[in-house]
Design an enzyme around this catalytic site. Structure first.
Site, PDB file in Angstrom:
ATOM      1  N   PHE A  68       0.833  -1.200   0.000  1.00 45.07           N
ATOM      2  CA  PHE A  68       0.000   0.000   0.000  1.00 45.07           C
ATOM      3  C   PHE A  68       0.871   1.253   0.000  1.00 45.07           C
ATOM      4  O   PHE A  68       1.727   1.417   0.869  1.00 45.07           O
ATOM      5  CB  PHE A  68      -0.896  -0.048   1.239  1.00 45.07           C
ATOM      6  CG  PHE A  68      -1.857   1.084   1.387  1.00 45.07           C
ATOM      7  CD1 PHE A  68      -2.986   1.169   0.587  1.00 45.07           C
ATOM      8  CD2 PHE A  68      -1.660   2.059   2.356  1.00 45.07           C
ATOM      9  CE1 PHE A  68      -3.898   2.203   0.741  1.00 45.07           C
ATOM     10  CE2 PHE A  68      -2.559   3.095   2.521  1.00 45.07           C
ATOM     11  CZ  PHE A  68      -3.681   3.164   1.714  1.00 45.07           C
ATOM     12  N   SER A 119       3.326  -6.878   2.723  1.00 47.50           N
ATOM     13  CA  SER A 119       2.362  -5.988   3.378  1.00 47.50           C
ATOM     14  C   SER A 119       0.954  -6.160   2.798  1.00 47.50           C
ATOM     15  O   SER A 119       0.409  -7.260   2.815  1.00 47.50           O
ATOM     16  CB  SER A 119       2.862  -4.543   3.253  1.00 47.50           C
ATOM     17  OG  SER A 119       2.170  -3.688   4.134  1.00 47.50           O
ATOM     18  N   MET A 120       0.346  -5.089   2.243  1.00 54.21           N
ATOM     19  CA  MET A 120      -0.945  -5.253   1.586  1.00 54.21           C
ATOM     20  C   MET A 120      -0.844  -6.275   0.447  1.00 54.21           C
ATOM     21  O   MET A 120      -1.810  -6.978   0.144  1.00 54.21           O
ATOM     22  CB  MET A 120      -1.457  -3.924   1.029  1.00 54.21           C
ATOM     23  CG  MET A 120      -2.781  -4.057   0.254  1.00 54.21           C
ATOM     24  SD  MET A 120      -3.337  -2.538  -0.535  1.00 54.21           S
ATOM     25  CE  MET A 120      -2.263  -2.484  -1.975  1.00 54.21           C
ATOM     26  N   ASP A 146       8.440  -4.119  13.488  1.00 55.63           N
ATOM     27  CA  ASP A 146       7.783  -3.602  12.288  1.00 55.63           C
ATOM     28  C   ASP A 146       6.937  -2.419  12.730  1.00 55.63           C
ATOM     29  O   ASP A 146       6.042  -2.565  13.550  1.00 55.63           O
ATOM     30  CB  ASP A 146       6.906  -4.704  11.664  1.00 55.63           C
ATOM     31  CG  ASP A 146       6.276  -4.309  10.339  1.00 55.63           C
ATOM     32  OD1 ASP A 146       5.954  -3.115  10.165  1.00 55.63           O
ATOM     33  OD2 ASP A 146       6.063  -5.192   9.493  1.00 55.63           O
ATOM     34  N   HIS A 201       9.769  -3.157   8.440  1.00 53.56           N
ATOM     35  CA  HIS A 201       8.635  -3.562   7.615  1.00 53.56           C
ATOM     36  C   HIS A 201       9.010  -3.954   6.183  1.00 53.56           C
ATOM     37  O   HIS A 201       8.621  -5.013   5.692  1.00 53.56           O
ATOM     38  CB  HIS A 201       7.594  -2.437   7.575  1.00 53.56           C
ATOM     39  CG  HIS A 201       6.379  -2.798   6.783  1.00 53.56           C
ATOM     40  ND1 HIS A 201       5.562  -3.857   7.128  1.00 53.56           N
ATOM     41  CD2 HIS A 201       5.840  -2.268   5.647  1.00 53.56           C
ATOM     42  CE1 HIS A 201       4.569  -3.952   6.256  1.00 53.56           C
ATOM     43  NE2 HIS A 201       4.724  -3.008   5.349  1.00 53.56           N
TER      44      HIS A 201
END
Length: 259
Positions: free
Chosen positions: A25, A93-94, A194, A224
């Site tokens: 994202f 992530s996303m 993260d 992250h």
């Protein structure tokens, strides 16, 4: 708007085993480019698309939502399935949530999943205010470049568009409901430190999927965006080993194509 230098999509025509990589994202393909190139060098067919609204300016992302982002990775997966005998889906992530939805909906067409710090929920009090606040405040502080490694930077937006963040929140809820439909072999690599996605998201995913072939790996040296961090090489190696275990012909072919 022109795409930011370095944020372009990546595609490599290789062998019969394909890998789709899904970025995060407000990020771009740049965060996964070294991973994609690593796999391409080993003879795999690789697709790393640029998600709609990403890689230009954050205002462009205000006009997009989860349906647009998912449609792009779904299209890329279908392209790979047309030319490859086996296809794996990797995500950051996303991108991890996008990968999980592809697995839930495409079933056995997806051979396996590798997720790095996958997102499952928009956390905090502010998240509950998103449905209203987004109509009055266009954006908030960005989340890009959460990286421990000095000198390593992610190409991502300095602002988070709140209409898009609201859509992401909706998407996470949808994917969470679909997790029991995920049955494929799965590797989840996540960072204890993260500052974007807490480890509880990985724990939630691992507890709800129906996969029986599951591996969890901690990335102790990274934040992250671990694919650009100290543990990047480990992620690349573990993912390639995972493919080699499920598609045994890959390693022999990879040894002849270099990398």
């Amino acid at each position: 708007m022109p795409v930011l230098p370095g944020a372009e999509p990546f595609r490599h025509e290789g062998g019969e085993v394909g890998v789709l990589l899904c970025h995060g994202f407000t990020g771009s393909p740049q965060s996964l480019r070294p991973w994609a190139e690593y796999l391409a060098e080993r003879g795999l067919t690789v697709s790393l698309p640029l998600l709609p609204g990403h890689g230009t300016r954050w205002q462009d992302m205000q006009l997009t939502g989860w349906q647009d982002w998912y449609a792009e990775v779904d299209r890329a997966l279908r392209e790979l399935l047309e030319r490859c005998t086996q296809v794996f889906v990797f995500g950051l992530s996303m991108g991890g949530a996008l990968a999980l939805r592809l697995a839930a909906r495409h079933g056995d067409s997806v051979r396996g999943l590798v997720l790095v710090n996958p997102g499952n929920k928009v956390h905090g009090v502010a998240a509950r205010a998103l449905p209203v606040v987004r109509h009055f405040v266009p954006s908030t502080k960005g989340i890009a470049s959460d990286i421990a490694k000095e000198g390593s930077e992610e190409i991502g937006y300095e602002r988070v568009p709140l209409h898009a963040a609201h859509s992401l929140r909706t998407f996470f809820r949808i994917v969470d409901g679909e997790l029991p439909q995920v049955t494929q072999p799965l590797v989840v690599l996540h960072s204890p430190q993260d500052h974007v996605v807490p480890p509880v998201d990985s724990a939630r995913i691992l507890s709800r999927v129906s996969s029986t072939d599951v591996e969890e790996i901690l990335l102790e040296q990274s934040y992250h965006v671990a694919t650009l961090d100290h543990d990047a090489e480990r992620i690349f190696e573990e993912s390639y080993s995972f493919i080699g275990r499920l598609a045994p012909g890959v390693k022999e072919k990879g040894s002849t194509t270099g990398g």
